[in-house]
Design an enzyme around this catalytic site. Structure first.
Site, short mmCIF file in Angstrom:
data_model
loop_
_atom_site.label_atom_id
_atom_site.label_comp_id
_atom_site.label_asym_id
_atom_site.label_seq_id
_atom_site.Cartn_x
_atom_site.Cartn_y
_atom_site.Cartn_z
CG ASN A 1 -1.06 15.61 9.66
OD1 ASN A 1 -1.21 15.96 10.71
ND2 ASN A 1 -2.11 14.73 8.91
CE LYS B 1 -1.36 9.87 8.79
NZ LYS B 1 -2.64 10.27 8.65
NE ARG C 1 -5.12 17.73 10.25
CZ ARG C 1 -5.34 16.51 10.85
NH1 ARG C 1 -4.57 15.46 11.02
NH2 ARG C 1 -6.56 16.45 11.39
CG HIS D 1 -12.11 15.31 10.27
ND1 HIS D 1 -13.01 14.37 10.58
CD2 HIS D 1 -11.10 14.56 10.54
CE1 HIS D 1 -12.49 13.50 11.52
NE2 HIS D 1 -11.35 13.53 11.38
CG HIS E 1 -13.34 12.55 7.38
ND1 HIS E 1 -12.18 12.95 6.50
CD2 HIS E 1 -12.88 11.88 8.34
CE1 HIS E 1 -11.22 12.58 6.77
NE2 HIS E 1 -11.47 11.76 7.93
CG LEU E 2 -17.96 7.50 7.86
CD1 LEU E 2 -18.67 6.52 7.17
CD2 LEU E 2 -18.23 8.11 8.96
CG ASN F 1 -8.07 5.52 13.01
OD1 ASN F 1 -8.95 4.35 13.03
ND2 ASN F 1 -7.17 5.49 12.40
N GLY F 2 -11.07 8.96 13.21
CA GLY F 2 -11.96 9.91 13.43
C GLY F 2 -13.18 10.01 12.43
NE ARG G 1 -11.35 10.64 18.30
CZ ARG G 1 -11.04 11.37 17.35
NH1 ARG G 1 -11.43 12.35 17.54
NH2 ARG G 1 -9.98 10.93 16.24
CB ILE H 1 -14.82 3.63 7.35
CG1 ILE H 1 -13.85 3.11 8.42
CG2 ILE H 1 -16.10 3.18 7.50
CD1 ILE H 1 -14.29 3.37 9.93
CD GLU I 1 -11.12 7.73 0.46
OE1 GLU I 1 -10.29 6.84 0.02
OE2 GLU I 1 -11.05 8.97 0.88
CG ASN I 2 -11.07 1.84 1.47
OD1 ASN I 2 -10.74 1.70 0.16
ND2 ASN I 2 -10.46 2.54 2.29
CD GLU J 1 -7.30 15.00 5.94
OE1 GLU J 1 -7.01 13.83 5.92
OE2 GLU J 1 -7.77 15.68 6.89
P1 ADP Z 1 -7.29 8.58 9.76
O1 ADP Z 1 -8.36 9.13 10.47
O2 ADP Z 1 -6.12 7.89 10.71
O3 ADP Z 1 -6.69 9.40 8.70
P2 ADP Z 1 -8.47 6.64 7.79
O4 ADP Z 1 -8.91 7.57 6.91
O5 ADP Z 1 -7.08 6.09 7.05
O6 ADP Z 1 -7.93 7.07 9.35
O7 ADP Z 1 -9.16 5.35 8.23
C1 ADP Z 1 -8.86 4.56 8.91
C2 ADP Z 1 -10.08 3.39 9.05
O8 ADP Z 1 -10.37 2.91 7.61
C3 ADP Z 1 -9.81 2.24 9.99
O9 ADP Z 1 -11.00 2.02 10.83
C4 ADP Z 1 -9.82 1.06 8.55
O10 ADP Z 1 -10.50 -0.23 9.38
C5 ADP Z 1 -10.87 1.67 8.01
N1 ADP Z 1 -10.74 0.98 6.63
C6 ADP Z 1 -9.52 0.99 5.54
N2 ADP Z 1 -9.72 0.29 4.51
C7 ADP Z 1 -10.93 -0.56 4.89
C8 ADP Z 1 -11.69 -1.45 3.94
N3 ADP Z 1 -11.23 -2.05 3.01
N4 ADP Z 1 -12.77 -1.82 4.73
C9 ADP Z 1 -13.32 -1.43 5.52
N5 ADP Z 1 -12.64 -0.22 6.47
C10 ADP Z 1 -11.42 -0.02 6.12
#
Ligand code: ADP
Length: 394
Positions: free
Chosen positions: A7, A14, A90, A179, A205-206, A208-209, A238, A328, A330-331, A381
């Protein structure tokens, strides 16, 4: 079959090596900050974890470094590059010509180059990754998996903009959606979980994008990102949806240049522009301390997602489940809570206790009696790309 997934982004690469069909991850890692004297190279296998900071001038050097790590006589995982059967790349933009996972040849490379004007930050880097991999792993089959491909099924009424027809017919101006690999993976998982391949799903899907997709019968029928990965939800940096009149106002009245506005909307807006922070963890922690702009930004972010959920329930004429995925999704239990709040009209009811539990597997966080499931599904992915490469070659 050993499949290496690459990727290649604008300043990072990656990678992940998987044995298929067992889906065992042999090693994985990343090169970040390509172009700097302090690039970070990571490698993780079952036995070793290596992290090094060194100068990596360009993608060519990045891939050479990855190859050296894979072949390292002490800590590596391969004796020869010939042990790689296929490489799955990718590729962000396949335009309207590359809508399926494809074996790469000169014609495919020319099309990826052609669509670079539609994804200037991504496609050129993807192409460099492909060309380097062809040199370094010359016995491996090279395969492209496109982020836009899953959305090729979006009907014309949803993907065409209301501007004169010639722009759609002759210039390829339409909503492409991105995505796709992630939305495809998690929606497939949701269908399996629900034991319903005709499920009506909304995949959120939350990362960075951020993007949201309506899925019916396993197919994408609408998507929030448009011509470029800039439309739709509020993202890390964005803006997402914005009235185009603002762009002209910034240029004609406020005196910004075109490049400045482009930079402003893509790199300085979204959560970063609203709060000064890019990482949602920082924003949540500031909000907890009472930072008003962080509280408002979280509310704006969730409000935009809610509006898309409403729109996609209309597009789907129903809803079986909503899916939260990526960093975001997932977490962040807070973001899920804000999105699902006051959605009882749609039968969306979150169970707060389940929502607060942490887990790295698929899970249900809706209240038990509700019709609509709220699923948290970790995206993968790399595995989805490996699945598609394996399916193409077998
Ligand atoms: P990318 O689009 O670069 O693949 P990711 O899917 O890794 O991004 O998501 C990155 C985002 O996830 C960041 O904004 C980060 O703050 C957020 N994030 C990761 N872990 C947590 C958490 N435990 N709580 C809240 N936000 C989180």
């Amino acid at each position: 079959m050993n499949i290496l997934i690459i990727n290649s982004g604008s300043s990072s690469i990656k990678y992940q090596l998987l044995e298929m069909p067992s889906a065992q991850v042999i090693c994985a890692g990343m090169i970040e900050r390509i172009g700097s004297t302090e690039a970070i190279s990571t490698f993780k296998s079952q036995d070793y974890k290596i992290e090094r900071i060194c100068e990596i001038k360009n993608h060519k050097e990045g891939l050479e470094r990855i190859t050296a790590l894979l072949l390292d006589s002490d800590k590596g995982v391969l004796n020869s590059t010939k042990e790689i059967d296929a490489i799955g790349h990718r590729v962000v933009h396949g335009g309207n010509a590359l809508t399926e996972t494809t074996l790469i040849n000169n014609e495919v490379k020319n099309k990826i180059k052609l669509f670079s004007s539609l994804a200037p930050l991504h496609n050129p880097a993807n192409l460099v990754g492909i060309e380097m991999a062809e040199k370094l792993f010359n016995s491996a089959k090279q395969i492209a998996v496109f982020d836009t491909a899953f959305h090729a099924t979006v009907p014309v009424k949803a993907k065409k903009y209301a501007i004169p027809n010639k722009f759609y017919d002759d210039e390829g101006i339409q909503a492409y959606g991105f995505h796709g690999t992630s939305h495809k993976y998690v929606s497939k998982k949701a269908s399996e979980y629900l034991r319903n391949k005709n499920a009506k799903l909304i995949s959120i899907h939350l990362g960075n994008g951020c993007s949201i997709t309506a899925v019916k019968n396993g197919k994408s029928i609408d998507h929030s990102m448009g011509f470029a990965p800039s439309n739709g939800l509020v993202m890390g940096s964005r803006s997402g949806d914005i009235d185009h009149a603002i762009i002209f106002y910034m240029i004609n009245t406020l005196g910004y240049s075109l490049d400045e506005v482009n930079e402003l909307l893509n790199k300085k807006s979204g959560m970063l522009g609203l709060t000064g922070f890019n990482d949602l963890r920082d924003i949540e922690s500031e909000a907890n301390k009472g930072n008003a702009s962080c509280i408002l930004a979280l509310e704006m972010n969730a409000y935009r997602i809610k509006k898309y959920i409403g729109a996609y329930i209309a597009a789907l004429n129903g809803l079986d489940a909503i899916i939260f995925t990526a960093g975001i999704g997932e977490n962040s239990s807070l973001m899920r809570k804000l999105v699902c709040k006051d959605m009882d009209f749609f039968n969306i009811h979150l169970d707060d206790a389940k929502n607060d539990l942490k887990s790295s597997t698929i899970r249900e966080v809706n209240a038990i009696e509700t019709k609509v499931k709220i699923l948290v599904i970790p995206t993968n992915e790399e595995l989805e790309i490996a699945n598609q490469v394996f399916a193409l070659l077998t």
